[in-house]
Scaffold this motif. Structure first.
Motif, PDB file in Angstrom:
ATOM      1  N   GLN A  79       0.806  -1.219   0.000  1.00 60.02           N
ATOM      2  CA  GLN A  79       0.000   0.000   0.000  1.00 60.02           C
ATOM      3  C   GLN A  79       0.845   1.277   0.000  1.00 60.02           C
ATOM      4  OE1 GLN A  79      -3.092  -0.003   2.904  1.00 60.02           O
ATOM      5  NE2 GLN A  79      -3.865   1.983   2.293  1.00 60.02           N
ATOM      6  N   ASP A  80       2.000   1.260   0.671  1.00 58.56           N
ATOM      7  CA  ASP A  80       2.877   2.445   0.728  1.00 58.56           C
ATOM      8  C   ASP A  80       3.336   2.901  -0.655  1.00 58.56           C
ATOM      9  OD1 ASP A  80       2.671   2.365   3.449  1.00 58.56           O
ATOM     10  OD2 ASP A  80       4.677   1.541   3.783  1.00 58.56           O
ATOM     11  N   TYR A  81       3.330   1.993  -1.634  1.00 61.64           N
ATOM     12  CA  TYR A  81       3.837   2.319  -2.969  1.00 61.64           C
ATOM     13  C   TYR A  81       2.731   2.560  -3.996  1.00 61.64           C
ATOM     14  CZ  TYR A  81       8.321   1.090  -1.052  1.00 61.64           C
ATOM     15  OH  TYR A  81       9.450   1.057  -0.280  1.00 61.64           O
ATOM     16  N   GLN A  82       1.482   2.308  -3.636  1.00 64.67           N
ATOM     17  CA  GLN A  82       0.390   2.547  -4.579  1.00 64.67           C
ATOM     18  C   GLN A  82       0.314   4.032  -4.876  1.00 64.67           C
ATOM     19  OE1 GLN A  82      -3.204   0.643  -3.206  1.00 64.67           O
ATOM     20  NE2 GLN A  82      -2.441  -1.360  -3.767  1.00 64.67           N
ATOM     21  N   ASP A  83       0.131   4.353  -6.129  1.00 64.84           N
ATOM     22  CA  ASP A  83       0.080   5.734  -6.637  1.00 64.84           C
ATOM     23  C   ASP A  83       1.430   6.448  -6.569  1.00 64.84           C
ATOM     24  OD1 ASP A  83      -2.689   5.539  -7.191  1.00 64.84           O
ATOM     25  OD2 ASP A  83      -3.151   6.046  -5.104  1.00 64.84           O
ATOM     26  N   ARG A  84       2.508   5.752  -6.139  1.00 61.17           N
ATOM     27  CA  ARG A  84       3.837   6.378  -6.117  1.00 61.17           C
ATOM     28  C   ARG A  84       4.835   5.661  -7.012  1.00 61.17           C
ATOM     29  NH1 ARG A  84       7.236   7.265  -1.804  1.00 61.17           N
ATOM     30  NH2 ARG A  84       6.874   5.198  -0.989  1.00 61.17           N
ATOM     31  N   ALA A  85       4.644   4.365  -7.272  1.00 58.95           N
ATOM     32  CA  ALA A  85       5.585   3.566  -8.067  1.00 58.95           C
ATOM     33  C   ALA A  85       4.945   3.222  -9.407  1.00 58.95           C
ATOM     34  CB  ALA A  85       5.950   2.288  -7.310  1.00 58.95           C
ATOM     35  N   HIS A  86       5.609   3.625 -10.507  1.00 58.61           N
ATOM     36  CA  HIS A  86       5.049   3.447 -11.845  1.00 58.61           C
ATOM     37  C   HIS A  86       6.102   2.928 -12.818  1.00 58.61           C
ATOM     38  CE1 HIS A  86       1.750   6.009 -10.421  1.00 58.61           C
ATOM     39  NE2 HIS A  86       2.689   6.783  -9.939  1.00 58.61           N
ATOM     40  N   PHE A  87       5.624   2.193 -13.829  1.00 58.86           N
ATOM     41  CA  PHE A  87       6.455   1.762 -14.941  1.00 58.86           C
ATOM     42  C   PHE A  87       6.296   2.731 -16.099  1.00 58.86           C
ATOM     43  CE2 PHE A  87       7.431  -3.063 -15.115  1.00 58.86           C
ATOM     44  CZ  PHE A  87       8.201  -2.941 -13.987  1.00 58.86           C
ATOM     45  N   PHE A  88       7.276   2.738 -16.985  1.00 61.10           N
ATOM     46  CA  PHE A  88       7.157   3.427 -18.269  1.00 61.10           C
ATOM     47  C   PHE A  88       6.601   2.371 -19.225  1.00 61.10           C
ATOM     48  CE2 PHE A  88      10.626   5.392 -15.922  1.00 61.10           C
ATOM     49  CZ  PHE A  88      10.297   6.739 -15.992  1.00 61.10           C
ATOM     50  N   THR A  89       5.292   2.208 -19.222  1.00 59.97           N
ATOM     51  CA  THR A  89       4.645   1.104 -19.935  1.00 59.97           C
ATOM     52  C   THR A  89       5.057   1.011 -21.396  1.00 59.97           C
ATOM     53  OG1 THR A  89       2.773   1.553 -18.480  1.00 59.97           O
ATOM     54  CG2 THR A  89       2.425  -0.039 -20.221  1.00 59.97           C
ATOM     55  N   GLU A  90       5.187   2.156 -22.066  1.00 60.04           N
ATOM     56  CA  GLU A  90       5.540   2.147 -23.487  1.00 60.04           C
ATOM     57  C   GLU A  90       6.977   1.679 -23.730  1.00 60.04           C
ATOM     58  OE1 GLU A  90       6.627   6.000 -21.676  1.00 60.04           O
ATOM     59  OE2 GLU A  90       4.800   4.819 -21.637  1.00 60.04           O
ATOM     60  N   GLU A  91       7.793   1.600 -22.691  1.00 62.33           N
ATOM     61  CA  GLU A  91       9.202   1.195 -22.828  1.00 62.33           C
ATOM     62  C   GLU A  91       9.431  -0.300 -22.563  1.00 62.33           C
ATOM     63  OE1 GLU A  91      12.032   3.110 -23.554  1.00 62.33           O
ATOM     64  OE2 GLU A  91      10.547   4.560 -24.219  1.00 62.33           O
ATOM     65  N   ILE A  92       8.437  -0.995 -22.066  1.00 60.67           N
ATOM     66  CA  ILE A  92       8.611  -2.390 -21.648  1.00 60.67           C
ATOM     67  C   ILE A  92       9.055  -3.280 -22.806  1.00 60.67           C
ATOM     68  CG2 ILE A  92       7.347  -4.415 -20.821  1.00 60.67           C
ATOM     69  CD1 ILE A  92       5.861  -2.447 -18.941  1.00 60.67           C
ATOM     70  N   GLN A  93       8.437  -3.157 -23.969  1.00 59.12           N
ATOM     71  CA  GLN A  93       8.815  -4.006 -25.106  1.00 59.12           C
ATOM     72  C   GLN A  93      10.235  -3.720 -25.577  1.00 59.12           C
ATOM     73  OE1 GLN A  93       5.288  -3.462 -27.692  1.00 59.12           O
ATOM     74  NE2 GLN A  93       5.200  -5.701 -27.642  1.00 59.12           N
ATOM     75  N   ARG A  94      10.769  -2.562 -25.241  1.00 58.26           N
ATOM     76  CA  ARG A  94      12.156  -2.231 -25.605  1.00 58.26           C
ATOM     77  C   ARG A  94      13.151  -2.740 -24.555  1.00 58.26           C
ATOM     78  NH1 ARG A  94       9.589   2.935 -26.472  1.00 58.26           N
ATOM     79  NH2 ARG A  94       9.034   3.132 -28.643  1.00 58.26           N
ATOM     80  N   GLY A  95      12.640  -3.440 -23.538  1.00 54.23           N
ATOM     81  CA  GLY A  95      13.519  -3.990 -22.511  1.00 54.23           C
ATOM     82  C   GLY A  95      13.810  -3.042 -21.370  1.00 54.23           C
ATOM     83  N   ASN A  96      13.010  -1.976 -21.217  1.00 46.88           N
ATOM     84  CA  ASN A  96      13.215  -1.013 -20.132  1.00 46.88           C
ATOM     85  C   ASN A  96      12.162  -1.251 -19.053  1.00 46.88           C
ATOM     86  OD1 ASN A  96      13.525   1.186 -18.446  1.00 46.88           O
ATOM     87  ND2 ASN A  96      13.337   2.724 -20.041  1.00 46.88           N
ATOM     88  N   PHE A  97      12.617  -1.669 -17.865  1.00 48.59           N
ATOM     89  CA  PHE A  97      11.723  -1.967 -16.743  1.00 48.59           C
ATOM     90  C   PHE A  97      11.985  -1.031 -15.568  1.00 48.59           C
ATOM     91  CE2 PHE A  97      13.054  -5.918 -18.896  1.00 48.59           C
ATOM     92  CZ  PHE A  97      11.903  -6.091 -19.653  1.00 48.59           C
ATOM     93  N   SER A  98      12.510   0.144 -15.888  1.00 54.22           N
ATOM     94  CA  SER A  98      12.829   1.120 -14.847  1.00 54.22           C
ATOM     95  C   SER A  98      11.568   1.516 -14.092  1.00 54.22           C
ATOM     96  CB  SER A  98      13.470   2.365 -15.468  1.00 54.22           C
ATOM     97  OG  SER A  98      14.678   2.006 -16.112  1.00 54.22           O
ATOM     98  N   LEU A  99      11.754   1.827 -12.823  1.00 54.61           N
ATOM     99  CA  LEU A  99      10.645   2.186 -11.948  1.00 54.61           C
ATOM    100  C   LEU A  99      10.740   3.652 -11.583  1.00 54.61           C
ATOM    101  CD1 LEU A  99       8.280   0.784 -10.336  1.00 54.61           C
ATOM    102  CD2 LEU A  99       9.851   0.825  -8.400  1.00 54.61           C
TER     103      LEU A  99
END
Length: 137
Positions: A79-99
């Motif tokens: 719960q502490d990370y909900q609405d604060r931790a996000h992916f760059f969804t459009e970058e996932i297929q390029r191998g980018n999983f940065s948070l």
């Protein structure tokens, strides 16, 4: 001579087995209240089919973010990370999983592990956050 070749081949097979997941070369330092990007990537294009990416806190094994079945699973987040931790969804297929972590808090300081699973392979990297201003008087 033949024995040396066999040993060398075994070592090469162990090195190439699994995904190579890249992260930063050192700790990330960011001020309280700011946003920070925790780098995590692979050098190959991946299909989102069968792809799973987990971000966890090392000290508590807390689930910070989960990408599974082609989407972020916010209901699984601590719960502490909900609405604060996000992916760059459009970058996932390029191998980018940065948070992307917003509103940095003193309790966010620590080590995080990004683990990438695709089919039978997996790999991980560790990212450390140091929150600037914590513990200073």
């Amino acid at each position: 001579m033949h024995r040396t070749n066999c040993v060398l081949m075994s070592v090469l097979l162990m090195i190439t087995d699994g995904l190579i997941v890249k992260g930063p070369s050192g700790p990330l330092v960011a001020p309280l209240g700011s946003s920070v990007v925790l780098p995590c990537s692979v050098d190959q294009l991946l299909s989102v089919k069968g792809l799973e990416v987990e971000w966890r806190r090392n000290d508590s094994d807390t689930l910070v973010h989960l990408f599974q079945d082609g989407e972020s699973r916010t209901e699984a987040q601590q719960q502490d990370y909900q609405d604060r931790a996000h992916f760059f969804t459009e970058e996932i297929q390029r191998g980018n999983f940065s948070l992307h972590l917003d509103d940095l808090r003193s309790e966010d300081e620590g080590r995080y592990t990004c683990t990438v699973y695709i089919q039978e392979e997996s790999g991980e990297t560790v990212v450390e956050i140091k929150v600037d201003g914590v513990g200073e008087y």
